[in-house]
Design a protein around this motif. Structure first.
Motif, PDB file in Angstrom:
ATOM      1  N   PHE A 374      52.968  59.027 -26.805  1.00  7.73           N
ATOM      2  CA  PHE A 374      51.943  58.170 -26.199  1.00  7.73           C
ATOM      3  C   PHE A 374      52.223  56.712 -26.531  1.00  7.73           C
ATOM      4  N   TRP A 375      52.348  55.895 -25.494  1.00  5.18           N
ATOM      5  CA  TRP A 375      52.606  54.466 -25.631  1.00  5.18           C
ATOM      6  C   TRP A 375      51.648  53.694 -24.734  1.00  5.18           C
ATOM      7  N   SER A 376      51.395  52.432 -25.073  1.00  7.58           N
ATOM      8  CA  SER A 376      50.531  51.624 -24.214  1.00  7.58           C
ATOM      9  C   SER A 376      50.943  50.161 -24.284  1.00  7.58           C
ATOM     10  N   ILE A 377      50.729  49.466 -23.169  1.00  6.58           N
ATOM     11  CA  ILE A 377      50.892  48.020 -23.104  1.00  6.58           C
ATOM     12  C   ILE A 377      49.528  47.442 -22.746  1.00  6.58           C
ATOM     13  N   GLY A 378      48.938  46.661 -23.659  1.00  2.00           N
ATOM     14  CA  GLY A 378      47.631  46.065 -23.435  1.00  2.00           C
ATOM     15  C   GLY A 378      47.723  44.560 -23.305  1.00  2.00           C
ATOM     16  N   TRP A 379      46.620  43.896 -23.611  1.00  2.00           N
ATOM     17  CA  TRP A 379      46.554  42.444 -23.410  1.00  2.00           C
ATOM     18  C   TRP A 379      47.488  41.668 -24.316  1.00  2.00           C
ATOM     19  N   THR A 380      47.907  42.288 -25.445  1.00  2.00           N
ATOM     20  CA  THR A 380      48.854  41.608 -26.336  1.00  2.00           C
ATOM     21  C   THR A 380      50.291  41.702 -25.829  1.00  2.00           C
ATOM     22  N   GLN A 381      50.512  42.492 -24.772  1.00  2.84           N
ATOM     23  CA  GLN A 381      51.823  42.637 -24.136  1.00  2.84           C
ATOM     24  C   GLN A 381      52.900  43.058 -25.131  1.00  2.84           C
ATOM     25  N   ASP A 382      52.561  44.070 -25.927  1.00  2.00           N
ATOM     26  CA  ASP A 382      53.546  44.736 -26.754  1.00  2.00           C
ATOM     27  C   ASP A 382      53.425  46.234 -26.481  1.00  2.00           C
ATOM     28  N   LEU A 383      54.388  46.984 -26.944  1.00  2.00           N
ATOM     29  CA  LEU A 383      54.454  48.422 -26.666  1.00  2.00           C
ATOM     30  C   LEU A 383      54.040  49.176 -27.918  1.00  2.00           C
ATOM     31  N   ARG A 384      52.832  49.769 -27.874  1.00  2.00           N
ATOM     32  CA  ARG A 384      52.220  50.334 -29.073  1.00  2.00           C
ATOM     33  C   ARG A 384      52.195  51.858 -29.054  1.00  2.00           C
ATOM     34  N   THR A 385      52.268  52.443 -30.264  1.00  2.81           N
ATOM     35  CA  THR A 385      52.155  53.890 -30.402  1.00  2.81           C
ATOM     36  C   THR A 385      50.693  54.308 -30.317  1.00  2.81           C
ATOM     37  N   SER A 386      50.424  55.575 -30.487  1.00  5.96           N
ATOM     38  CA  SER A 386      49.073  56.105 -30.295  1.00  5.96           C
ATOM     39  C   SER A 386      48.062  55.543 -31.275  1.00  5.96           C
ATOM     40  N   ASP A 387      48.498  55.149 -32.478  1.00  9.11           N
ATOM     41  CA  ASP A 387      47.536  54.615 -33.448  1.00  9.11           C
ATOM     42  C   ASP A 387      47.307  53.115 -33.278  1.00  9.11           C
ATOM     43  N   ASP A 388      48.027  52.496 -32.324  1.00 14.18           N
ATOM     44  CA  ASP A 388      47.833  51.101 -31.936  1.00 14.18           C
ATOM     45  C   ASP A 388      48.182  50.107 -33.041  1.00 14.18           C
ATOM     46  N   GLU A 389      48.864  50.548 -34.070  1.00 15.63           N
ATOM     47  CA  GLU A 389      49.241  49.640 -35.157  1.00 15.63           C
ATOM     48  C   GLU A 389      50.745  49.486 -35.298  1.00 15.63           C
ATOM     49  N   ILE A 390      51.495  50.379 -34.676  1.00 17.86           N
ATOM     50  CA  ILE A 390      52.951  50.361 -34.753  1.00 17.86           C
ATOM     51  C   ILE A 390      53.505  50.043 -33.368  1.00 17.86           C
ATOM     52  N   CYS A 391      54.461  49.111 -33.334  1.00 16.59           N
ATOM     53  CA  CYS A 391      55.020  48.631 -32.071  1.00 16.59           C
ATOM     54  C   CYS A 391      56.516  48.899 -31.991  1.00 16.59           C
ATOM     55  N   LEU A 392      57.024  48.861 -30.754  1.00 17.42           N
ATOM     56  CA  LEU A 392      58.457  48.967 -30.519  1.00 17.42           C
ATOM     57  C   LEU A 392      59.060  47.576 -30.672  1.00 17.42           C
ATOM     58  N   ASP A 393      60.026  47.450 -31.555  1.00 19.73           N
ATOM     59  CA  ASP A 393      60.602  46.157 -31.929  1.00 19.73           C
ATOM     60  C   ASP A 393      62.114  46.209 -31.735  1.00 19.73           C
ATOM     61  N   VAL A 394      62.697  45.056 -31.395  1.00 12.42           N
ATOM     62  CA  VAL A 394      64.147  44.949 -31.242  1.00 12.42           C
ATOM     63  C   VAL A 394      64.645  43.857 -32.188  1.00 12.42           C
ATOM     64  N   PRO A 395      64.939  44.213 -33.435  1.00 12.92           N
ATOM     65  CA  PRO A 395      65.267  43.180 -34.440  1.00 12.92           C
ATOM     66  C   PRO A 395      66.631  42.526 -34.267  1.00 12.92           C
ATOM     67  N   MET A 396      67.543  43.145 -33.497  1.00 12.16           N
ATOM     68  CA  MET A 396      68.899  42.603 -33.350  1.00 12.16           C
ATOM     69  C   MET A 396      69.128  42.126 -31.914  1.00 12.16           C
ATOM     70  N   ARG A 397      69.902  41.053 -31.763  1.00 13.09           N
ATOM     71  CA  ARG A 397      70.284  40.545 -30.442  1.00 13.09           C
ATOM     72  C   ARG A 397      71.782  40.791 -30.248  1.00 13.09           C
ATOM     73  N   LYS A 398      72.093  41.968 -29.743  1.00  9.73           N
ATOM     74  CA  LYS A 398      73.488  42.330 -29.505  1.00  9.73           C
ATOM     75  C   LYS A 398      73.525  43.403 -28.421  1.00  9.73           C
ATOM     76  N   ILE A 399      74.707  43.739 -27.951  1.00 10.76           N
ATOM     77  CA  ILE A 399      74.851  44.814 -26.975  1.00 10.76           C
ATOM     78  C   ILE A 399      74.441  46.129 -27.623  1.00 10.76           C
ATOM     79  N   ASN A 400      73.720  46.943 -26.863  1.00 11.03           N
ATOM     80  CA  ASN A 400      73.238  48.239 -27.361  1.00 11.03           C
ATOM     81  C   ASN A 400      72.400  48.087 -28.638  1.00 11.03           C
TER      82      ASN A 400
END
Length: 474
Positions: A374-400
């Protein structure tokens, strides 16, 4: 109400000579010896004897050797107005504080943690407003003690705020507050439960919620209760108390506690005090639906005589409401199904924060899948898990670049996601030039330069608000 006086500096300020005496209640659990003694000596050395009636140490069932008989002997040898109470089982801060409050004999109660250091002349700025209005609750500015060097670091101080997961934050002082920077200013949410309160008012409010488990939610319950039940909370810039950083303390902090304890406490707060607005908390975490609050009869009896939460938001915490607008709005939610292979959906794989995630076989109901999908995109425009406290993050800027689970910060950047409903791309970052992709040869989830021709870079949500998504992209 605390009236504005002047721009007199703290060091030049004079206070009334008939201030009330205090009982200082310090709770501890497995605290470091040096930290606890630093706290105790700091309070004794920097508090006027005329104002300090007693210090009550409350041991929340520690199992450290020094905190038993050696502490008794140390206190008896060095102090005449310090006594120790001991809980019969480990019950959490609020229960320990209630034990101390029931034993206190002074007209004003001051609650403190066991890992603090008070500044010079810290107490009179808290007591004078209480003397003038016994429904005023006073908090010091909470400075920091560096976790590495144990040095005292001053902070500016601000107005407490919260989002709809009851995460505490701070907003700047109001412009009118800054006209008189040394004067007390209203605070919607106390920062860390270091506060002074008239004893009779504390008991009129029935103290802390006796149904709380362990730790979590106390500052919200107290702050809502004080404001909504005809009290006021002020921070006093002329009163400074420093607090040691959490990761240096031996005492458990909120993040180390089982989440069910914290969520249960939060649900009790919401059910009693937040009224209609509780749904904004509950909709952010489906786990609330499985948590029982226990009996709320006593708390609701207090609540029945107080103002509404809507009044609180509109009148007291108006800047919080503006910063974190209550909303059930979602751009998209549910499972995220890959169009290159529709058998697979984005899945946390039950992994922890800072771990990479991947895909697994899609749940049958894409609009309402199990928690891991379960994922959601709300008014904060981030991608959150079901508990709404953990987000999908991309810490590196590289291919793959692998995607990871990270605690949501609501500040965009690596956690900013927009779903392009026309192209089916999940765009990452403020510029939206990188997109989520599934690598079919190893099933990894990565981010690469957006390419509308790649099927494995296209995704379908279980539910989408098409109109809102189209408007977002225009």
């Amino acid at each position: 109400m605390v009236e504005r006086k002047s721009k007199v500096k703290c060091e030049d300020r004079e206070y009334a000579g008939n201030l009330p005496r205090v009982s200082i209640i310090i709770t501890f659990f497995n605290e470091y010896k040096s930290v606890l003694l630093r706290t105790l000596h700091s309070v004794v050395n920097r508090t006027s004897p005329e104002l300090l009636k007693e210090i009550i140490l409350v041991d929340d069932f520690s199992d450290t050797d020094f905190l038993d008989k050696p502490l008794n002997e140390y206190v008896a040898a060095h102090f005449t107005n310090v006594r120790i109470l001991r809980m019969l089982k480990h019950s959490g801060r609020s229960h320990a504080r209630m034990l101390g409050a029931r034993s206190a004999t002074a007209p004003v109660l001051v609650f403190m943690d066991s890992h603090i250091e008070v500044g010079d002349n810290w107490l009179p700025p808290l007591l004078e407003p209480i003397m003038l209005n016994n429904r005023t609750v006073m908090c010091p500015i909470i400075d920091r003690i560096n976790e590495q060097t144990l040095r005292y670091q001053k902070v500016v101080g601000g107005r407490g705020a919260f989002d709809w997961n009851l995460n505490y934050s701070e907003l700047p002082r109001l412009p009118e507050d800054m006209k008189y920077p040394s004067e007390p200013f209203k605070n919607p949410i106390m920062k860390g439960e270091l506060f002074a309160i008239f004893s009779k008012f504390f008991w009129k409010l029935k103290g802390y919620d006796n149904g709380f488990n362990e730790y979590g939610g106390e500052q919200f319950e107290l702050s809502f209760k004080i404001w909504m039940c005809d009290g006021e909370i002020y921070d006093a810039p002329c009163s400074r108390v420093a607090h040691i950083e959490a990761n240096y303390r031996k005492e458990d902090d909120a993040e180390s506690k089982p989440q069910k304890f914290i969520l249960r406490n939060y649900k009790r707060v919401a059910e009693v005090w937040m009224g209609y607005y509780k749904k904004y908390l509950f909709q952010n975490n489906i786990k609330y639906s499985r948590i029982s609050t226990g009996d709320l009869t006593k708390q609701k009896a207090v609540r029945s005589k107080c103002k509404s939460f809507e009044w609180y938001l509109d009148t007291v915490a108006f800047d919080t409401k503006k910063k974190y607008p209550p909303s059930l709005f979602k751009y998209a939610e549910g499972a995220i199904q890959n169009m290159g292979n529709s058998n697979f959906c984005v899945d946390t794989l039950s992994r922890q924060v800072r771990s990479t995630i991947g895909v697994s076989s899609c749940a049958e109901n894409l609009a309402s899948p199990h928690e891991q999908q379960f994922w959601s995109i709300g008014w904060t425009q981030d991608l959150r898990t079901s508990d709404d406290e953990i987000c999908l993050d991309v810490p590196m800027r590289k291919i793959n670049a692998r995607v990871k689970l990270w605690k949501c910060h609501g500040q965009g950047g690596n956690q900013h996601w927009i779903y392009d409903i026309k192209t089916k791309l999940l765009r990452n970052g403020s510029h939206g030039k990188r997109c989520l992709e599934m690598l079919p040869h190893n099933m990894h989830l990565v981010v690469n330069k957006c390419n509308e021709t790649k099927q494995y870079m296209k995704w379908i949500f279980g539910f989408t608000n098409r109109t809102a998504l189209e408007n977002m992209l225009t």
